[in-house]
Design an enzyme around this catalytic site. Structure first.
Site, PDB file in Angstrom:
ATOM      1  N   LYS A  32     -92.528 -51.319 -27.739  1.00 27.17           N
ATOM      2  CA  LYS A  32     -93.914 -51.381 -27.261  1.00 27.17           C
ATOM      3  C   LYS A  32     -94.709 -52.209 -28.247  1.00 27.17           C
ATOM      4  O   LYS A  32     -94.374 -52.220 -29.432  1.00 27.17           O
ATOM      5  CB  LYS A  32     -94.517 -49.971 -27.166  1.00 27.17           C
ATOM      6  CG  LYS A  32     -93.820 -49.038 -26.201  1.00 27.17           C
ATOM      7  CD  LYS A  32     -94.165 -49.314 -24.768  1.00 27.17           C
ATOM      8  CE  LYS A  32     -93.327 -48.433 -23.833  1.00 27.17           C
ATOM      9  NZ  LYS A  32     -93.494 -48.718 -22.417  1.00 27.17           N
TER      10      LYS A  32
ATOM     11  N   ASP B  84     -88.618 -53.652 -22.419  1.00 29.25           N
ATOM     12  CA  ASP B  84     -89.304 -53.048 -21.296  1.00 29.25           C
ATOM     13  C   ASP B  84     -88.980 -53.826 -20.027  1.00 29.25           C
ATOM     14  O   ASP B  84     -88.424 -54.914 -20.065  1.00 29.25           O
ATOM     15  CB  ASP B  84     -90.812 -52.939 -21.561  1.00 29.25           C
ATOM     16  CG  ASP B  84     -91.318 -51.550 -21.145  1.00 29.25           C
ATOM     17  OD1 ASP B  84     -90.795 -50.999 -20.162  1.00 29.25           O
ATOM     18  OD2 ASP B  84     -92.227 -51.030 -21.809  1.00 29.25           O
ATOM     19  N   GLU B  85     -89.313 -53.230 -18.885  1.00 28.45           N
ATOM     20  CA  GLU B  85     -88.844 -53.786 -17.606  1.00 28.45           C
ATOM     21  C   GLU B  85     -89.456 -55.138 -17.287  1.00 28.45           C
ATOM     22  O   GLU B  85     -88.882 -55.897 -16.497  1.00 28.45           O
ATOM     23  CB  GLU B  85     -89.100 -52.789 -16.466  1.00 28.45           C
ATOM     24  CG  GLU B  85     -90.556 -52.656 -16.013  1.00 28.45           C
ATOM     25  CD  GLU B  85     -91.411 -51.813 -16.951  1.00 28.45           C
ATOM     26  OE1 GLU B  85     -90.842 -51.183 -17.873  1.00 28.45           O
ATOM     27  OE2 GLU B  85     -92.638 -51.785 -16.778  1.00 28.45           O
TER      28      GLU B  85
ATOM     29  N   HIS C 264     -82.601 -49.992 -15.027  1.00 22.64           N
ATOM     30  CA  HIS C 264     -84.011 -49.589 -14.951  1.00 22.64           C
ATOM     31  C   HIS C 264     -84.419 -49.651 -13.487  1.00 22.64           C
ATOM     32  O   HIS C 264     -83.972 -50.517 -12.753  1.00 22.64           O
ATOM     33  CB  HIS C 264     -84.869 -50.529 -15.804  1.00 22.64           C
ATOM     34  CG  HIS C 264     -86.265 -50.024 -16.013  1.00 22.64           C
ATOM     35  ND1 HIS C 264     -87.215 -50.032 -15.021  1.00 22.64           N
ATOM     36  CD2 HIS C 264     -86.865 -49.499 -17.100  1.00 22.64           C
ATOM     37  CE1 HIS C 264     -88.353 -49.531 -15.502  1.00 22.64           C
ATOM     38  NE2 HIS C 264     -88.171 -49.199 -16.758  1.00 22.64           N
TER      39      HIS C 264
ATOM     40  N   LYS D  59     -94.888 -39.158 -17.812  1.00 20.93           N
ATOM     41  CA  LYS D  59     -96.025 -39.758 -17.108  1.00 20.93           C
ATOM     42  C   LYS D  59     -95.704 -40.115 -15.669  1.00 20.93           C
ATOM     43  O   LYS D  59     -96.594 -40.451 -14.894  1.00 20.93           O
ATOM     44  CB  LYS D  59     -96.507 -41.009 -17.865  1.00 20.93           C
ATOM     45  CG  LYS D  59     -95.536 -42.204 -17.819  1.00 20.93           C
ATOM     46  CD  LYS D  59     -96.054 -43.398 -18.646  1.00 20.93           C
ATOM     47  CE  LYS D  59     -94.953 -44.468 -18.782  1.00 20.93           C
ATOM     48  NZ  LYS D  59     -95.338 -45.600 -19.633  1.00 20.93           N
TER      49      LYS D  59
END
Lengths: 415, 415
Positions: free
Chosen positions: A153, A181-182, A271, A311
């Site tokens: 991140k 990340d995707e 993913h 989340k």
């Protein structure tokens, strides 16, 4: 056969072991009865159409899909599709049949494809995971605890050197796995090839320093030629894994990638970005359980399945049913490692393992890099949470002697 | 940046012409306010995550997506994504960003991706249709009326010779186009290569006998290598078209197919089987309008868009907005031919042309092969309906001197 006739419903039909079986949830539109809706679904997805045609034959009528079980009150039905309708090695064609036009039919108010059972020839012609849970554990030399990882991140934007450094901090803090990340692929600020080289160099350094095996999962998501090139690049540079956004690349490319990967022998991390545009709807859609079974057949060694506590949506019942499907015996396929990812943090680990068991991969992005003292301590805290869980010690108690975990719990609490 | 902050909302932001712009419909979950939901969506789809991370920088904060317009009452918002976030030639990556994780967020009760505007570099790096409406009309030498076609029925099951014969009957009856159904590919009872050879032979015969150009669209849906092989086989055997199930093959394979087809130069017919599992939902999904724009960029010369009057959902407003999008000027791309297909019949033609205009392809399967006198007369009836429509003569009046149309109207009525 006069259009979508009652021929498509036969409760005395005994499915063959070669049939594809689907379970669907159906509500008819206004002024349509339940059986008519079922006839429409089974007809349109096999050999029927809306009106009687002159071109059909007795032989073709026998190829019809059969609704062999239904419960009108619950709005559920099971449909068997004869194997002859399909190309076993062609998931796009199979989905165009059993999950194609039917979602668009005016006669329906609701249609969810809840589950699919694939016969042996569909499974065998693809092959499933190359490594599976046992193979992945063997590579990492981690036998008895959840694997634990982080997503770099911010999701996107770090330069290559920064990216590799964050990965290094997380690995040396105690994490097994680092993934992109995707939405990170090959952007100018962090080109794919540079990133693979720099991050794998940091992986080697972290392995030397910690004495543990470390994994970097670079995101190869792109058009299929580019994906294969990127996977080959990973292999050439000593990587052991690739990551791919399975939903947005689509079935046709995944079939090809799976075949190519039989030569490369990389671990495949799946993913599921964009899945919820299809799996979350209450009226028309395909369950994550159905997709999970397909991605397992298509070679996913690891697949995001939901977190229960994070989340993202996905309740306990759904997530555990997907987990079961990834591990169930299916024509000798290896088991897919369930990945819990999205809004997780150290204080969530104990509850997650209680729900999902220890054969899971726990990934935290914000829950690592958002630690008050940064990535390194965030990684330590997450690993400590796993240790505590495996020792059966409550997190808050363990935190008394582990300041990193204590700080994480102070910030985010426990689940 | 502290998690999904208010930085992601900026009504003073003026989108750059290089941004990707999305329009979304959003409802927050219980106890979440509208602005927070918007922050979540724009954050998760660009550089944000759920908690503040130590690894971010000022430079990265500037890469954030911006909600630059919203209407809380209507639940609508527009989001601008800086071009730097994307690989222009990578639709899977773009969709993993703007339409990825966001559908799964617990903070949302509803999220529909209504529309996407792509900037020049995304369009140009793909290229759009090779032929478009004008190119297709030129091949068929049909200038001023809707093209008219049929899907071979039953959907699946005919043997190769039967399939080719049904096609011949439909062409000589007056249809321009014959296509495979979405679930027919390369099954044992009707192998792909045999079918292409036999059906194209019949096409040649029909062209000679009628003096008209005729089109056969063979379904190449499969894994990408197989698809390209099948497309090459069509080309080698004198075919001019392929058909592909664009949703079930997926974006990554379509990008590759588009590149390969720049050499083959076949017309690309896009069937949308399975789209409604994503486009029809009222709570979470992606509009057909958004998908249509993507498939145009990815080279669809012809795309199924809905019928308004047939067996599939899709109202007048939706279908005409998709049509407009397929024809609008977008960085010089050719126009995609809208295809109306699904539950159509001769009596529906006049109304459809009134709604959709004459630049459409009208396909009827059951509505041709279900004619009381079979395929040949069914095809005649459908062509007669088009003739009547272009002459401005009511169908029932025209039917007085055209017995095939009269029989079709007697069976199915007029729309």
């Amino acid at each position: 056969m006069t259009g979508y006739t009652s021929n498509f419903i036969d409760r005395s039909y005994k499915p063959s072991k070669n049939d594809i079986i689907t379970t669907v949830e159906v509500s008819p539109a206004k002024n349509v009865d339940f059986k008519t809706a079922l006839q429409n679904v089974a007809g349109e997805s096999s050999v029927g159409t809306w009106t009687k045609v002159k071109t059909t034959t007795k032989r073709i009528e026998k190829m019809a899909a059969k609704v062999f079980w239904y419960d009108k009150k619950k709005g559920l039905a099971k449909i068997a599709y004869p194997n002859i309708l399909f190309e076993a090695d062609n998931i796009p064609q199979i989905m165009s049949s059993i999950a194609g036009n039917i979602f668009g039919m005016k006669t329906l108010k609701k249609l969810i494809l809840l589950d699919i059972d694939f016969p042996k020839n569909v499974v065998k012609s693809h092959g499933g995971p190359l490594f599976g849970i046992r193979g992945v554990r063997k590579i990492l030399k981690v036998k008895n605890r959840p694997l634990v990882g982080s997503i770099i991140k911010p999701k996107i934007g770090l330069r290559t050197k920064q990216h590799a450094k964050v990965a290094y901090d997380a690995w040396t803090g105690g994490l097994d796995i680092i993934k992109d990340d995707e939405n990170l692929s090959d952007q100018k600020f962090n080109p794919f090839k540079d990133r693979v080289i720099e991050t794998l160099a940091m992986r080697d350094k972290a392995e030397q320093e910690t004495g543990e095996k470390k994994v970097y999962m670079a995101n190869i998501t792109a058009n299929i030629d580019e994906m294969i090139e990127r996977a080959e690049f990973i292999k050439k540079n000593g990587g052991r894994y690739f990551m791919v956004d399975v939903v947005t690349v689509g079935f046709s490319a995944l079939e090809e990638l799976q075949q190519e990967n039989k030569k490369l022998k990389l671990v495949a991390h799946a993913h599921r970005a964009m899945h919820a545009a299809t799996t979350r709807s209450k009226d028309f859609g395909i369950s994550m359980l159905s997709l999970a079974k397909i991605y397992r057949i298509l070679g996913a060694d690891q697949l995001h399945v939901g977190t229960v506590v994070g989340k993202m949506e996905g309740g306990k019942k759904e997530v555990t049913s997907i987990e079961r499907a990834l591990r169930e015996n299916s024509h000798g396929m290896k088991k897919t490692f369930p990945v819990a990812s999205g809004g997780l943090y150290p204080g969530a680990v104990q509850k997650m393992v209680k729900i999902m068991g220890k054969d899971i991969i726990i990934q935290a992005g914000g829950g690592v890099h958002g630690h008050p003292n940064g990535t390194f301590e965030g990684a330590k805290a997450l690993r400590q949470a796993v240790e505590a869980t495996m020792k059966g010690i409550p997190l808050k108690k363990y935190a008394k002697k582990h300041s990193e975990l204590a700080k994480a719990i102070k910030k985010w609490g426990t689940a």
